[in-house]
Design an enzyme around this catalytic site. Structure first.
Site, PDB file in Angstrom:
ATOM      1  N   GLU A 260      33.280  25.910  33.669  1.00  0.00           N
ATOM      2  CA  GLU A 260      34.029  27.379  33.521  1.00  0.00           C
ATOM      3  C   GLU A 260      35.171  26.974  32.778  1.00  0.00           C
ATOM      4  O   GLU A 260      36.290  26.212  33.213  1.00  0.00           O
ATOM      5  CB  GLU A 260      34.473  27.509  34.882  1.00  0.00           C
ATOM      6  N   CYS A 294      43.017  30.876  32.665  1.00  0.00           N
ATOM      7  CA  CYS A 294      41.611  30.835  31.795  1.00  0.00           C
ATOM      8  C   CYS A 294      41.547  32.399  31.408  1.00  0.00           C
ATOM      9  O   CYS A 294      40.915  32.596  30.333  1.00  0.00           O
ATOM     10  CB  CYS A 294      40.438  30.002  32.294  1.00  0.00           C
TER      11      CYS A 294
HETATM   12  C1  UN1 Z   1      41.444  30.133  36.011  1.00  0.00           C
HETATM   13  O1  UN1 Z   1      42.049  30.377  35.379  1.00  0.00           O
HETATM   14  O2  UN1 Z   1      40.645  28.732  35.731  1.00  0.00           O
HETATM   15  O3  UN1 Z   1      40.539  35.914  37.810  1.00  0.00           O
HETATM   16  C2  UN1 Z   1      40.729  30.875  37.198  1.00  0.00           C
HETATM   17  C3  UN1 Z   1      41.525  34.967  37.850  1.00  0.00           C
HETATM   18  C4  UN1 Z   1      41.654  34.272  38.879  1.00  0.00           C
HETATM   19  C5  UN1 Z   1      40.890  32.886  38.556  1.00  0.00           C
HETATM   20  C6  UN1 Z   1      41.446  32.203  37.351  1.00  0.00           C
HETATM   21  N1  UN1 Z   1      40.943  34.743  40.095  1.00  0.00           N
HETATM   22  O4  UN1 Z   1      42.440  35.213  36.925  1.00  0.00           O
END
Ligand code: UN1
Length: 505
Positions: A260, A294
């Site tokens: 991820e 992310c």
């Molecule tokens: C991340 O930034 O690695 O959807 C995860 C989202 C959060 C998870 C982000 N539930 O922004």
């Protein structure tokens, strides 16, 4: 509001969370708070022998754990969820102290952990396989799902607890052991999570303290973990560069990976969009978490007919963003994680400027002494230049215009990453097109909400340079199990599949 130094606040938290700091002899990891740069603690860096030992011990615990009935494994996760509920304010504060995210988001992060625990508890009674019609008489076919073994988890600083919890709650109910290498920037949160999970195991009378292990260190500790032959899955969250190293190390021995990685997430705003909603969604997705998710919104693709109006509303909204101490209720944007993040942000803004961008914001703000605080930047671009196509882990939002929908979707998909995406529209044709095979090429595609802040119930992850993994909800649990196809002959004959005859004459 005046706050004590982060190090003082950390000392107070040590009374509320299981933060038993192991002695840090020679090679130590200095844990600083991005809020004011103060030193919170020092932790020992795990040697490669320690990594070997952790995985071996986890494997040993797994040999027992795999035979514990799944609903009983779910019980441990249920109790862990209760412990998290009881420690939510303290753990959220630790997340804030170590990652710099505002307390509302720290609380949200712990809630995300609680939610995945609830999900995993239900799952512990639903690890279903299929029954399949056999082509042979008096034969039955079915699928069974079995535990994998030791799961390695590598997590990033920006979600120091929740992403581990997505992986670990599922891995545990699926009957696996876990060895966790957290980001070196957020090791204390990991220590607290580990301690809370140990409490859950104890409360349930499960005498397997090595079922969950921690490995501290930088990239080489992660590399040592991936190299362990007893590992059955490596789930890694972080940069694409990190994911590429993990994938390359895993490939020669076919180690399963769940990656991820980054995102260069966009939103298309069409002429029929509700701009009030869009502005609020953009603000949260682009400036929230100081642009360090992310799933953060990085590219805004606006129809030419509404672009100027939307952009000036965003400029007004951005001028009102409160930047400051992340424990203040009124703060919307806390510090960047460190000075490196600032350098990368400034370099990217300079590049965008050279490529014809008009930059507003991005300047350093003197919010809390010792921390790196910046005003989120809005950059109006003449097109999708090189700077825009790169993911920069900072609060930069590029604005571009389009006139034709096919051009907007092409631009949307023209980047290396494929994590999250969204469209604001009131036109059902546009919305359905965006969600169709000809639309967004991302793992997550939303209508009338921003790209960030996904719920745990859906599968989370993305395509292309995002790594292809899916974590969290839906059927992501299947990544953490081994599927066996079973065929059972209850007849008195031995018919071969495909009608093959193979008899002695
Ligand atoms: C991340 O930034 O690695 O959807 C995860 C989202 C959060 C998870 C982000 N539930 O922004």
């Amino acid at each position: 509001m005046e706050h004590a130094a982060a190090s003082t606040l950390f000392e107070q938290l040590r009374k509320r969370l299981p933060l038993d700091l192991p002695p840090a002899p020679h090679e130590a990891l200095a844990c600083h708070s991005p809020i004011d740069g103060s030193l919170l603690a020092q932790l020992p860096i795990s040697s490669s022998e320690a990594v070997v030992h952790s995985v071996a011990a986890a494997h040993h615990a797994w040999l027992h754990w795999r035979s514990v009935p799944a609903p009983r494994r779910g019980e441990v996760v249920r109790v862990f969820g209760e412990i998290l509920r009881a420690h939510k304010p303290a753990l959220a504060q630790l997340v804030t102290l170590e990652s710099g995210k505002i307390i509302q988001e720290g609380l949200g992060e712990v809630q995300e952990m609680i939610d995945i625990c609830d999900f995993a508890v239900g799952l512990s009674r639903q690890l279903h396989g299929l029954t399949i019609a056999s082509e042979r008489p008096h034969h039955r076919m079915m699928e069974t799902w079995h535990p994998l073994g030791v799961v390695g988890v590598i997590s990033a600083f920006n979600f120091p607890a929740a992403v581990w919890a997505w992986n670990t709650a599922l891995a545990l109910v699926c009957g696996n052991a876990v060895v966790w290498k957290p980001s070196e920037k957020t090791s204390l949160t990991a220590l607290a999570c580990h301690g809370l999970l140990q409490q859950a195991l104890q409360r349930c009378g499960i005498d397997l303290p090595h079922l969950h292990q921690l490995v501290f260190g930088r990239a080489d500790a992660g590399a040592a973990l991936v190299a362990q032959p007893l590992l059955r899955l490596i789930s890694a969250t972080g940069s694409t560069a990190m994911g590429r190293r993990v994938a390359q190390a895993a490939a020669p021995r076919f180690l399963r990976t769940l990656l991820e990685l980054g995102g260069n997430n966009a939103m298309i705003v069409t002429p029929s969009a509700d701009l009030d909603l869009a502005v609020r969604a953009i603000l949260f997705s682009a400036a929230g978490t100081a642009g360090q998710r992310c799933t953060s919104l990085r590219r805004l693709i606006m129809h030419a007919s509404i672009a100027d109006a939307l952009w000036s509303r965003l400029q007004q909204a951005y001028a009102q963003i409160t930047i400051g101490h992340p424990l203040d209720d009124t703060t919307l944007v806390g510090p960047l994680i460190d000075g490196d993040a600032l350098v990368k942000m400034q370099q990217r803004l300079q590049q965008a400027h050279r490529e014809g961008g008009h930059v507003s914001g991005g300047e350093v703000v003197d919010a809390v002494h010792g921390g790196v605080y910046v005003r989120p930047a809005l950059v109006r671009m003449p097109g999708q230049t090189t700077a825009v196509r790169e993911e920069t882990f900072a609060p930069i939002l590029y604005g571009m215009t389009y006139t034709q929908m096919d051009e907007a979707i092409a631009q949307h998909n023209e980047v290396a990453h494929g994590l999250s995406s969204s469209m604001f529209t009131s036109d059902i044709r546009e919305a359905e097109l965006f969600l169709s095979a000809q639309g967004s090429d991302c793992g997550i595609a939303n209508i009338n909400i921003g790209p960030s802040g996904a719920e745990i119930g859906g599968a989370f992850g993305g395509e292309k340079d995002t790594g292809g993994g899916r974590e969290s909800g839906s059927d992501a649990w299947k990544n953490y199990m081994r599927r066996a196809t079973n065929t059972i002959n209850y007849g008195h004959d031995l018919p071969l599949a495909q009608g093959i005859r193979f008899d002695l004459q």
